[in-house]
Design a protein around this motif. Structure first.
Motif, PDB file in Angstrom:
ATOM      1  N   PHE A  77      -5.603  -6.717   2.069  1.00  0.00           N
ATOM      2  CA  PHE A  77      -5.071  -5.806   1.051  1.00  0.00           C
ATOM      3  C   PHE A  77      -6.162  -5.335   0.091  1.00  0.00           C
ATOM      4  O   PHE A  77      -6.050  -4.260  -0.504  1.00  0.00           O
ATOM      5  CB  PHE A  77      -3.918  -6.468   0.298  1.00  0.00           C
ATOM      6  CG  PHE A  77      -2.624  -6.469   1.063  1.00  0.00           C
ATOM      7  CD1 PHE A  77      -1.914  -5.298   1.250  1.00  0.00           C
ATOM      8  CD2 PHE A  77      -2.135  -7.628   1.628  1.00  0.00           C
ATOM      9  CE1 PHE A  77      -0.733  -5.281   1.971  1.00  0.00           C
ATOM     10  CE2 PHE A  77      -0.955  -7.625   2.353  1.00  0.00           C
ATOM     11  CZ  PHE A  77      -0.253  -6.451   2.527  1.00  0.00           C
ATOM     12  N   GLN A  91      -6.885  -1.426  -0.875  1.00  0.00           N
ATOM     13  CA  GLN A  91      -7.101  -0.972  -2.238  1.00  0.00           C
ATOM     14  C   GLN A  91      -8.464  -0.297  -2.381  1.00  0.00           C
ATOM     15  O   GLN A  91      -8.612   0.697  -3.093  1.00  0.00           O
ATOM     16  CB  GLN A  91      -6.977  -2.156  -3.203  1.00  0.00           C
ATOM     17  CG  GLN A  91      -7.206  -1.819  -4.670  1.00  0.00           C
ATOM     18  CD  GLN A  91      -6.109  -0.940  -5.266  1.00  0.00           C
ATOM     19  OE1 GLN A  91      -5.075  -0.731  -4.627  1.00  0.00           O
ATOM     20  NE2 GLN A  91      -6.338  -0.432  -6.459  1.00  0.00           N
ATOM     21  N   GLU A 110      -2.204  -0.043  -3.971  1.00  0.00           N
ATOM     22  CA  GLU A 110      -1.228  -1.094  -3.704  1.00  0.00           C
ATOM     23  C   GLU A 110      -1.045  -1.952  -4.945  1.00  0.00           C
ATOM     24  O   GLU A 110      -1.894  -2.017  -5.810  1.00  0.00           O
ATOM     25  CB  GLU A 110      -1.649  -1.945  -2.503  1.00  0.00           C
ATOM     26  CG  GLU A 110      -2.885  -2.790  -2.711  1.00  0.00           C
ATOM     27  CD  GLU A 110      -2.540  -4.232  -3.022  1.00  0.00           C
ATOM     28  OE1 GLU A 110      -1.382  -4.633  -2.853  1.00  0.00           O
ATOM     29  OE2 GLU A 110      -3.435  -4.952  -3.462  1.00  0.00           O
ATOM     30  N   SER A 111       0.107  -2.610  -5.035  1.00  0.00           N
ATOM     31  CA  SER A 111       0.436  -3.454  -6.179  1.00  0.00           C
ATOM     32  C   SER A 111       0.757  -4.854  -5.691  1.00  0.00           C
ATOM     33  O   SER A 111       1.332  -5.038  -4.620  1.00  0.00           O
ATOM     34  CB  SER A 111       1.649  -2.881  -6.932  1.00  0.00           C
ATOM     35  OG  SER A 111       2.164  -3.829  -7.845  1.00  0.00           O
ATOM     36  N   SER A 134       5.246  -0.450  -3.160  1.00  0.00           N
ATOM     37  CA  SER A 134       3.929   0.171  -3.317  1.00  0.00           C
ATOM     38  C   SER A 134       2.990  -0.262  -2.197  1.00  0.00           C
ATOM     39  O   SER A 134       2.128   0.497  -1.750  1.00  0.00           O
ATOM     40  CB  SER A 134       3.321  -0.195  -4.682  1.00  0.00           C
ATOM     41  OG  SER A 134       2.864  -1.525  -4.692  1.00  0.00           O
ATOM     42  N   ARG A 135       3.161  -1.486  -1.719  1.00  0.00           N
ATOM     43  CA  ARG A 135       2.342  -1.941  -0.594  1.00  0.00           C
ATOM     44  C   ARG A 135       2.710  -1.183   0.680  1.00  0.00           C
ATOM     45  O   ARG A 135       1.842  -0.878   1.504  1.00  0.00           O
ATOM     46  CB  ARG A 135       2.521  -3.446  -0.383  1.00  0.00           C
ATOM     47  CG  ARG A 135       1.839  -4.262  -1.458  1.00  0.00           C
ATOM     48  CD  ARG A 135       1.811  -5.736  -1.162  1.00  0.00           C
ATOM     49  NE  ARG A 135       0.908  -6.412  -2.069  1.00  0.00           N
ATOM     50  CZ  ARG A 135       0.701  -7.719  -2.082  1.00  0.00           C
ATOM     51  NH1 ARG A 135       1.339  -8.486  -1.225  1.00  0.00           N
ATOM     52  NH2 ARG A 135      -0.137  -8.255  -2.932  1.00  0.00           N
ATOM     53  N   ALA A 158       1.078   2.134   0.356  1.00  0.00           N
ATOM     54  CA  ALA A 158      -0.372   2.030   0.492  1.00  0.00           C
ATOM     55  C   ALA A 158      -0.781   1.830   1.948  1.00  0.00           C
ATOM     56  O   ALA A 158      -1.808   2.330   2.401  1.00  0.00           O
ATOM     57  CB  ALA A 158      -0.896   0.874  -0.367  1.00  0.00           C
TER      58      ALA A 158
END
Length: 263
Positions: free
Chosen positions: A5, A9, A36-37, A43-44, A47
């Motif tokens: 991840f 990002q 992404e969060s 949000s992921r 993303a």
């Protein structure tokens, strides 16, 4: 998983930090990369979507930036670094793994956020999600491993190496644990699915508890026309035992049966 991840990002940061790079991205793929969060699954999902769907196009764009003499050295260096991070066995395998997982979680999450959703339907959705992760555990991991190998062959990425070293006590030499890159990644993905399953149980414990007590009221078809009166009796007795000062479970069962006659 954190590294995976982190790379997603890093892609967003790379393109969003420069207007010219962002314009090249927009002209290459119809959707843009997202940030992404750590706290919002949706949000992921957003993303991950463009990276998974337009992986080849993103890599071609990064390669072109590396080879473009008109780009500043920082851009060429960062683009090369991103290519190296994306073209690894871990990243290529986890790309398919997380696409599968997050798509399902995001779909369930959006249903749970629907104002018309009642807790019984929510509990059923969460149970289906847990069953999917539990029963489909081997299938999910094997599909990700197969896709990872296909992408590695396509992009000429070597992956059968790096046996994991088993840590020993102080003053002892590390010992080969006998795990290949594939074995190690398989272990990590299964551990992740186990962790997700555990988190769902813990975070939605109160919801499941409430559904255990009251959920049968929402199954109107079974409540009014069901043939298994033993299950209905058990549900009524459990509710009556828990709220013994408010009503009697046996009387509740009789009243429901009376209502059935009227219906």
């Amino acid at each position: 998983m954190v590294t995976f991840f982190g790379t997603i990002q890093a892609l967003y940061v790379f393109f969003s930090r420069s207007t010219s790079r962002w314009e090249k991205l927009v002209s290459t793929i119809p959707i843009t990369v997202k940030s992404e969060s750590e706290t919002r699954w949706s949000s992921r999902a957003e993303a991950l979507k463009p990276v998974s769907k337009y992986f080849d196009e993103l890599l071609d764009l990064l390669h072109n930036m590396v080879e473009d003499a008109d780009e500043i050295p920082e851009t060429r260096s960062d683009a090369r670094n991103l290519c190296n991070r994306m073209l690894t066995y871990d990243f290529l395998t986890l790309l398919g793994f997380w696409k599968n997982i997050i798509t399902i979680i995001d779909r369930i999450q959006k249903r749970l956020q629907d104002p018309s959703m009642n807790f019984h339907s929510a509990a059923l959705d969460l149970k289906a999600l847990k069953d999917y992760f539990n029963n489909g555990r081997e299938c999910i991991v094997n599909e990700a491993l197969k896709l990872g190998e296909i992408l590695c062959e396509e992009w000429n990425v070597q992956f059968e190496k790096r046996p994991r070293k088993k840590k020993k006590m102080v003053d002892e030499n590390s010992q080969d644990a006998g795990l290949s890159a594939k074995n190690e990644l398989e272990r990590v993905m299964k551990s992740t699915l186990d962790r997700i399953h555990m988190e769902i149980n813990e975070r939605f414990f109160r919801l499941n508890e409430m559904d255990f007590k009251f959920g049968f009221f929402f199954n109107v078809e079974e409540l009014c026309y069901g043939y298994n009166t033993d299950v209905l009796l058990e549900n009524c007795k459990n509710l009556g035992d828990f709220y013994s000062r408010d009503f009697n479970g046996l009387e509740l069962h009789e009243e429901i049966l009376d209502c059935r006659v009227l219906l």
